[in-house]
Design a protein around this motif. Structure first.
Motif, PDB file in Angstrom:
ATOM      1  N   ASN A 166     -27.732  30.795  -8.057  1.00  0.00           N
ATOM      2  CA  ASN A 166     -27.539  30.584  -6.627  1.00  0.00           C
ATOM      3  C   ASN A 166     -28.385  29.411  -6.130  1.00  0.00           C
ATOM      4  O   ASN A 166     -28.027  28.730  -5.184  1.00  0.00           O
ATOM      5  CB  ASN A 166     -27.936  31.840  -5.834  1.00  0.00           C
ATOM      6  CG  ASN A 166     -26.927  32.963  -5.995  1.00  0.00           C
ATOM      7  OD1 ASN A 166     -25.928  32.990  -5.312  1.00  0.00           O
ATOM      8  ND2 ASN A 166     -27.175  33.863  -6.934  1.00  0.00           N
ATOM      9  N   VAL A 167     -29.535  29.242  -6.759  1.00  0.00           N
ATOM     10  CA  VAL A 167     -30.450  28.179  -6.354  1.00  0.00           C
ATOM     11  C   VAL A 167     -30.344  26.985  -7.303  1.00  0.00           C
ATOM     12  O   VAL A 167     -30.429  25.830  -6.905  1.00  0.00           O
ATOM     13  CB  VAL A 167     -31.902  28.710  -6.330  1.00  0.00           C
ATOM     14  CG1 VAL A 167     -32.879  27.607  -5.955  1.00  0.00           C
ATOM     15  CG2 VAL A 167     -32.023  29.884  -5.356  1.00  0.00           C
ATOM     16  N   LEU A 168     -30.159  27.283  -8.582  1.00  0.00           N
ATOM     17  CA  LEU A 168     -30.098  26.248  -9.611  1.00  0.00           C
ATOM     18  C   LEU A 168     -28.678  26.177 -10.163  1.00  0.00           C
ATOM     19  O   LEU A 168     -28.335  26.909 -11.089  1.00  0.00           O
ATOM     20  CB  LEU A 168     -31.025  26.626 -10.768  1.00  0.00           C
ATOM     21  CG  LEU A 168     -32.495  26.269 -10.727  1.00  0.00           C
ATOM     22  CD1 LEU A 168     -33.172  26.850 -11.950  1.00  0.00           C
ATOM     23  CD2 LEU A 168     -32.710  24.770 -10.664  1.00  0.00           C
ATOM     24  N   GLY A 169     -27.865  25.285  -9.599  1.00  0.00           N
ATOM     25  CA  GLY A 169     -26.517  25.125 -10.145  1.00  0.00           C
ATOM     26  C   GLY A 169     -26.531  24.345 -11.432  1.00  0.00           C
ATOM     27  O   GLY A 169     -25.711  24.546 -12.320  1.00  0.00           O
ATOM     28  N   LYS A 170     -27.482  23.428 -11.519  1.00  0.00           N
ATOM     29  CA  LYS A 170     -27.717  22.705 -12.771  1.00  0.00           C
ATOM     30  C   LYS A 170     -29.099  22.072 -12.694  1.00  0.00           C
ATOM     31  O   LYS A 170     -29.742  22.111 -11.646  1.00  0.00           O
ATOM     32  CB  LYS A 170     -26.635  21.661 -13.002  1.00  0.00           C
ATOM     33  CG  LYS A 170     -26.653  20.484 -12.038  1.00  0.00           C
ATOM     34  CD  LYS A 170     -25.702  19.385 -12.517  1.00  0.00           C
ATOM     35  CE  LYS A 170     -25.885  18.126 -11.668  1.00  0.00           C
ATOM     36  NZ  LYS A 170     -25.050  17.019 -12.105  1.00  0.00           N
ATOM     37  N   GLY A 171     -29.528  21.463 -13.812  1.00  0.00           N
ATOM     38  CA  GLY A 171     -30.819  20.792 -13.843  1.00  0.00           C
ATOM     39  C   GLY A 171     -31.976  21.785 -13.787  1.00  0.00           C
ATOM     40  O   GLY A 171     -31.777  23.013 -13.816  1.00  0.00           O
ATOM     41  N   TYR A 172     -33.184  21.232 -13.721  1.00  0.00           N
ATOM     42  CA  TYR A 172     -34.361  22.101 -13.700  1.00  0.00           C
ATOM     43  C   TYR A 172     -35.553  21.294 -13.250  1.00  0.00           C
ATOM     44  O   TYR A 172     -35.602  20.087 -13.433  1.00  0.00           O
ATOM     45  CB  TYR A 172     -34.633  22.687 -15.092  1.00  0.00           C
ATOM     46  CG  TYR A 172     -35.601  23.845 -15.051  1.00  0.00           C
ATOM     47  CD1 TYR A 172     -35.188  25.062 -14.553  1.00  0.00           C
ATOM     48  CD2 TYR A 172     -36.911  23.701 -15.473  1.00  0.00           C
ATOM     49  CE1 TYR A 172     -36.069  26.131 -14.474  1.00  0.00           C
ATOM     50  CE2 TYR A 172     -37.798  24.761 -15.395  1.00  0.00           C
ATOM     51  CZ  TYR A 172     -37.380  25.970 -14.897  1.00  0.00           C
ATOM     52  OH  TYR A 172     -38.236  27.021 -14.815  1.00  0.00           O
ATOM     53  N   THR A 173     -36.491  21.963 -12.660  1.00  0.00           N
ATOM     54  CA  THR A 173     -37.789  21.340 -12.433  1.00  0.00           C
ATOM     55  C   THR A 173     -38.856  22.379 -12.754  1.00  0.00           C
ATOM     56  O   THR A 173     -38.703  23.551 -12.423  1.00  0.00           O
ATOM     57  CB  THR A 173     -37.888  20.788 -10.989  1.00  0.00           C
ATOM     58  OG1 THR A 173     -39.163  20.167 -10.847  1.00  0.00           O
ATOM     59  CG2 THR A 173     -37.715  21.868  -9.933  1.00  0.00           C
ATOM     60  N   ALA A 174     -39.882  21.936 -13.454  1.00  0.00           N
ATOM     61  CA  ALA A 174     -40.846  22.859 -14.063  1.00  0.00           C
ATOM     62  C   ALA A 174     -41.339  23.934 -13.106  1.00  0.00           C
ATOM     63  O   ALA A 174     -41.729  23.648 -11.977  1.00  0.00           O
ATOM     64  CB  ALA A 174     -42.036  22.070 -14.614  1.00  0.00           C
ATOM     65  N   GLY A 175     -41.310  25.172 -13.568  1.00  0.00           N
ATOM     66  CA  GLY A 175     -41.913  26.274 -12.821  1.00  0.00           C
ATOM     67  C   GLY A 175     -41.027  26.889 -11.762  1.00  0.00           C
ATOM     68  O   GLY A 175     -41.400  27.892 -11.139  1.00  0.00           O
ATOM     69  N   VAL A 176     -39.820  26.327 -11.544  1.00  0.00           N
ATOM     70  CA  VAL A 176     -39.008  26.835 -10.443  1.00  0.00           C
ATOM     71  C   VAL A 176     -38.315  28.146 -10.834  1.00  0.00           C
ATOM     72  O   VAL A 176     -38.007  28.971  -9.973  1.00  0.00           O
ATOM     73  CB  VAL A 176     -38.008  25.767  -9.944  1.00  0.00           C
ATOM     74  CG1 VAL A 176     -36.808  25.643 -10.861  1.00  0.00           C
ATOM     75  CG2 VAL A 176     -37.545  26.094  -8.523  1.00  0.00           C
ATOM     76  N   GLY A 177     -38.120  28.361 -12.132  1.00  0.00           N
ATOM     77  CA  GLY A 177     -37.538  29.629 -12.583  1.00  0.00           C
ATOM     78  C   GLY A 177     -38.427  30.793 -12.173  1.00  0.00           C
ATOM     79  O   GLY A 177     -37.941  31.849 -11.739  1.00  0.00           O
ATOM     80  N   MET A 178     -39.738  30.588 -12.268  1.00  0.00           N
ATOM     81  CA  MET A 178     -40.669  31.645 -11.868  1.00  0.00           C
ATOM     82  C   MET A 178     -40.715  31.784 -10.351  1.00  0.00           C
ATOM     83  O   MET A 178     -40.895  32.894  -9.831  1.00  0.00           O
ATOM     84  CB  MET A 178     -42.068  31.355 -12.419  1.00  0.00           C
ATOM     85  CG  MET A 178     -42.209  31.593 -13.906  1.00  0.00           C
ATOM     86  SD  MET A 178     -41.885  33.307 -14.370  1.00  0.00           S
ATOM     87  CE  MET A 178     -43.426  34.095 -13.888  1.00  0.00           C
ATOM     88  N   SER A 179     -40.542  30.667  -9.647  1.00  0.00           N
ATOM     89  CA  SER A 179     -40.513  30.761  -8.177  1.00  0.00           C
ATOM     90  C   SER A 179     -39.329  31.614  -7.747  1.00  0.00           C
ATOM     91  O   SER A 179     -39.451  32.449  -6.846  1.00  0.00           O
ATOM     92  CB  SER A 179     -40.396  29.373  -7.540  1.00  0.00           C
ATOM     93  OG  SER A 179     -41.316  28.475  -8.103  1.00  0.00           O
ATOM     94  N   ILE A 180     -38.180  31.393  -8.394  1.00  0.00           N
ATOM     95  CA  ILE A 180     -36.971  32.150  -8.045  1.00  0.00           C
ATOM     96  C   ILE A 180     -37.134  33.621  -8.454  1.00  0.00           C
ATOM     97  O   ILE A 180     -36.863  34.541  -7.680  1.00  0.00           O
ATOM     98  CB  ILE A 180     -35.728  31.539  -8.735  1.00  0.00           C
ATOM     99  CG1 ILE A 180     -35.493  30.106  -8.256  1.00  0.00           C
ATOM    100  CG2 ILE A 180     -34.492  32.407  -8.482  1.00  0.00           C
ATOM    101  CD1 ILE A 180     -34.441  29.347  -9.044  1.00  0.00           C
TER     102      ILE A 180
END
Lengths: 403, 508
Positions: free
Chosen positions: B461-475
């Protein structure tokens, strides 16, 4: 997966040829540390726990000297094992505390002086030290009994009626000075061999000179506070599971300061004897008795606690093969204190000679095993910490190249 | 810091909650139905379980992995991307909401929900005291990661230390945890959760349920199907490595899709990094990363370069290289550096292949030397010089080369030369369940009253593609906590203090 060469065949010590030289090839235990450090250096999650990992990041390869240095920096707190994503059952099988422990005891042997005595480390187990303490006590008891004084009329605590002061002073001085000499030579060898001293670059010399004083102060403080048993966050180290506890740090402090206080008591008594001609027995409220009693309390609580923790610790921590050495040393410290208190209580009774023989036999056993037992960990680890506090004040050759 | 125990927990008989700790079999008989069932055992699941328990609900967690492998991909994480308007303990300077949002917008190319993204961003600025209360320790960035000192708070000891801390706290609060309990399916009637059916056929009912059991990255068959066959006749996913847990098989994700839950995301979109080809199939984690790409060139199996290695700082680019390599023949490539690069990047876990000439290097790694040498000569000749500085977007670039290398382009001419083989490494997939700020699972646009999703299962829902470090844990932390609070709420328990925190996070 990272190199896991089968080197069981290499785990044999080369013959001692007199001159001090480490084997060029890594033993299996050393290779294991080297292999794990290569994994850890690519991960670095544990950098906040202790000094081992920051020291690691200043290196790209881990040769024998690096491995010995890092192994002695490791306090076996266990934090990095429980936090490790590569710990067993992961196929990388990273268990830094255990690998370090295996190398650590090997460094005590490798750097031992005389070299041949190094193998005693493998023998300094619980039963050996108990037998040694018992044997020496028995020997002293028999020596006293031969002259018919083992059970005697109360002597008002006059130890020297049993063993002449000069006899005690000479015997214990010889053994103690030998222990100092052996450990001193050993740790000097360690200091010279272990990087970075070996490869000091000329331009680092002024930095080292400037670092010496603050580095020493920091190392002394790290030892005095047992900082690295704090887990990096100050909540302590791991024992039977991933929970943090300050118990080991506290029990170790009891032990360390107990030992130092007992040593201080002996030193003060020696000064009294030779400087002021005040001879033992000293009254209950004299400085030697107070220092000795406080130290003795530390040496009762500390070792008892450490032994309790040692038995309960997660078997993955450390090296099971060293339990004997660890527990032997812990037991001796406890026994010294226990027999010392018994002597203090019984010094005015007919059993003084008996307890004096037992106490002196136990102390003698400690002194004899000091250079080739667990006691060495304090000397080698302090040296490694000083090495680290100096090293961290030098420019990082890797970082300075643009990381 | 004082730990607080909501009144509801204090009043609860500890006997009820301790009697079957670590023993799942005793659960049903001795304690009856839990209020909240949490399926999953990683960060989001733990956040949900802890919040629901703090609200006073009884909580049962079902972790499919055995204890030694608990925590899913969270045992491999290392930091949390945090918004902050001023320096905060381990975080320097400021990382305002707008900048965080712009970073996220950039990496996702707009495939994100601004409202949910801002909720995550604002939540990240205030959640760390709660994390600390549950035993998480933060530390300044690791050496070699100073570039994120401003944006990311590092967990001391990494993700496994965080997972351990949360499990300890959960145990102290009386959350029941059952390991090795994979769930096969759910009973859902009219969008309402009724029960979970485990692999062994056990039926577990609860008043509400949080799904936080990961993406489908570990399911190689599903990956193969999703990526399909390319124009060369290859099945690209056959050459993928999974950087994390082997337990994210996507069983419940598949079940929910089949059950008609609203989904979001493309099954081929994932956090996908170029990692060392020699990494294990599962759980290679952080250490298999190859961080020397921007210091050299990358060639494919045909000896050709295929992308600008110096486009931007490596931490901003590493997450696109997995896909780039996945598009190459054989889904493989080699990062080539020379002596000048040694010591300037995080040391790799595997030794590189080393040679004294580039021709030898090509032979050693099994490439045809002729095209490889053509590529290298063309590259070296195109480097136009400049002042090398790996800490800035420097002026060392190539001229007249396609693809160009736009920064840090130094000729590769100082032996020894090193080659590191690359393969795509999948961290986690983005296909998930569509949700809103309540974390509720939706069916035909309508939210479920008692079924929620968190973590990888809805990160898309937040990450349709790509990544930026640490955002998986924020979500995962934001939606884990929200899901836990709402699951408890739907079971009749109100969290004593999350309302204000949530109001702040949602006020944008």
């Amino acid at each position: 997966m990272p190199p896991r060469t089968d080197t069981a065949a290499m785990d044999t010590q080369p013959a001692c040829d007199g001159a001090f030289e480490l084997a060029a090839t890594l033993t299996a235990s050393e290779q294991d540390v080297s292999r794990m450090m290569q994994i850890c250096n690519a991960c670095r999650y544990c950098e906040g726990f202790c000094a081992v990992f920051p020291a690691m990041t200043r290196r790209l390869e881990f040769d024998k000297a690096d491995v010995h240095y890092l192994a002695n920096l490791c306090h076996n707190c266990g934090a990095c094992l429980h936090a490790c994503q590569y710990a067993p059952p992961h196929e990388f099988a990273v268990n830094v505390p255990q690998a370090m422990a295996k190398v650590r005891v090997q460094t005590y042997q490798d750097y031992a002086w005389p070299r041949a005595m190094g193998r005693l480390y493998r023998r300094a187990g619980l039963s050996v030290v108990l037998v040694l303490a018992g044997g020496l006590s028995l020997f002293l008891m028999l020596a006293v009994a031969m002259s018919g004084r083992l059970i005697h009329a109360p002597l008002a605590g006059n130890f020297y009626a049993i063993f002449p002061h000069n006899f005690l002073a000479v015997v214990f001085s010889i053994v103690f000075l030998f222990a100092i000499l052996a450990l001193g030579v050993g740790v000097t060898r360690f200091w010279r061999e272990v990087s970075p001293a070996r490869e000091v670059e000329i331009e680092d010399q002024p930095a080292i000179a400037a670092a010496r004083l603050p580095a020493t102060a920091e190392a002394v403080s790290d030892v005095a506070t047992l900082r690295y048993l704090g887990g990096g966050h100050g909540e302590g180290c791991n024992e039977e599971d991933d929970r943090f506890t300050l118990l080991r740090r506290r029990f170790h402090q009891f032990t360390l300061y107990g030992f130092l206080l007992c040593f201080a008591a002996t030193s003060v008594a020696t000064l009294y004897h030779y400087l002021f001609r005040w001879e033992a027995p000293y009254p209950w409220l004299s400085l030697p008795v107070i220092l000795g009693s406080l130290g003795g309390v530390g040496l009762l609580f500390g070792p008892a606690g450490l032994l309790w923790l040692n038995v309960r610790r997660d078997p993955q921590h450390g090296d099971r093969g060293q339990h004997g050495m660890d527990r032997g040393f812990i037991a001796l410290l406890f026994l010294i204190s226990a027999t010392g208190f018994a002597l203090l209580v019984l010094r005015d009774t007919q059993f003084m000679a008996l307890w004096l023989a037992i106490h002196l036999g136990t102390v003698m056993a400690l002194f004899l095993t000091m250079p080739y037992g667990k006691f060495a960990h304090g000397v080698f680890r302090s040296a490694a910490l000083l090495k680290y506090t100096i090293e961290k004040r030098l420019p990082n050759r890797l970082a300075s190249r643009g990381e | 810091m004082k730990f607080y125990f909501p009144q509801a927990i204090k009043n609860m008989s500890s006997k009820t909650w301790r009697c079957c700790a670590g023993n799942g079999r005793g659960w049903m008989a001795s304690s009856g139905e839990p209020d909240v069932l949490v399926i999953g055992g990683g960060n989001a699941a733990l956040c949900a379980a802890l919040m629901a328990r703090e609200a006073g609900a009884s909580v049962l967690m079902l972790e499919s992995a055995p204890r030694a492998w608990r925590g899913g991909n969270s045992m491999h994480v290392r930091n949390l991307r945090c918004m902050h308007d001023e320096p905060q303990d381990v975080l320097v300077e400021a990382y305002p909401e707008q900048e965080f949002w712009q970073d996220l917008l950039k990496v996702t190319g707009g495939l994100t929900s601004e409202s949910l993204a801002r909720l995550v961003i604002r939540h990240s600025s205030r959640c760390r005291p709660w994390m600390r209360r549950h035993g998480v320790h933060f530390q300044p960035p690791l050496s070699g990661a100073l570039h994120v000192a401003r944006t990311n708070a590092f967990f001391m000891g990494g993700g496994k230390a965080l997972v351990n801390a949360y499990y300890r706290s959960a145990q102290n609060l009386g959350v029941q945890v059952r390991y090795e309990t994979p769930v096969r399916s759910l009973e859902i009637v009219d969008g309402r959760f009724g029960a979970a059916i485990t692999e062994t056929g056990e039926r577990i009912t609860a008043k509400s349920c949080v799904l936080a059991c990961g993406g489908f990255e570990s399911n190689l068959g599903w990956q193969r199907e999703a990526w399909g066959q390319n124009e060369r006749g290859e099945w690209p996913a056959e050459n993928f490595l999974i950087r994390g847990t082997r337990y994210n098989q996507g069983v419940l994700l598949r079940f929910m899709i089949d059950a008609g839950a609203d989904t979001i995301g493309d099954p081929t979109q994932a956090h996908c990094v170029a990692i060392d080809a020699r990494a294990p199939l599962y759980d290679g984690g952080i250490c298999t990363r190859i961080d020397c790409v921007s210091l050299g060139v990358v060639v494919n199996r045909d000896g050709q370069r295929f992308y600008d290695e110096g486009e931007d700082f490596w931490p901003k680019r590493y997450a696109i290289w997995g896909r780039l390599v996945a598009q190459q023949p054989g889904q493989t490539a080699w990062s080539i550096i020379d002596r000048k690069a040694v010591g300037r990047f995080m040391p790799p876990v595997f030794e590189g292949t080393r040679a004294d000439t580039l021709e030898d290097l090509a032979q050693k790694i099994g490439l045809d030397p002729a095209p490889f040498m053509d590529t290298m000569h063309a590259y070296n000749a195109a480097c136009r010089g400049g002042t090398f500085d790996h800490t800035t977007l420097d002026d060392c670039r190539t001229d007249g080369l396609s693809p160009a290398k736009t920064h840090w382009a130094l000729p590769i001419n100082a032996p020894p030369f090193y080659a590191y083989p690359l393969r795509p490494g999948i961290t986690f997939t983005y296909l998930g369940m569509r949700t809103d700020h309540t974390a509720a699972v939706h069916f035909g646009g309508a939210p479920s009253a008692n079924l929620f999703a968190a973590g990888e299962m809805m990160a898309g829902n937040v990450l349709g593609k790509g990544y930026t470090a640490g955002v998986g844990m924020s979500i995962g932390t934001a939606f884990g906590r929200i899901a836990g609070v709402n699951a408890a709420q739907s079971a009749g328990f109100t969290h004593p203090e999350f309302k204000e925190e949530f109001a702040y996070a949602a006020a944008h």
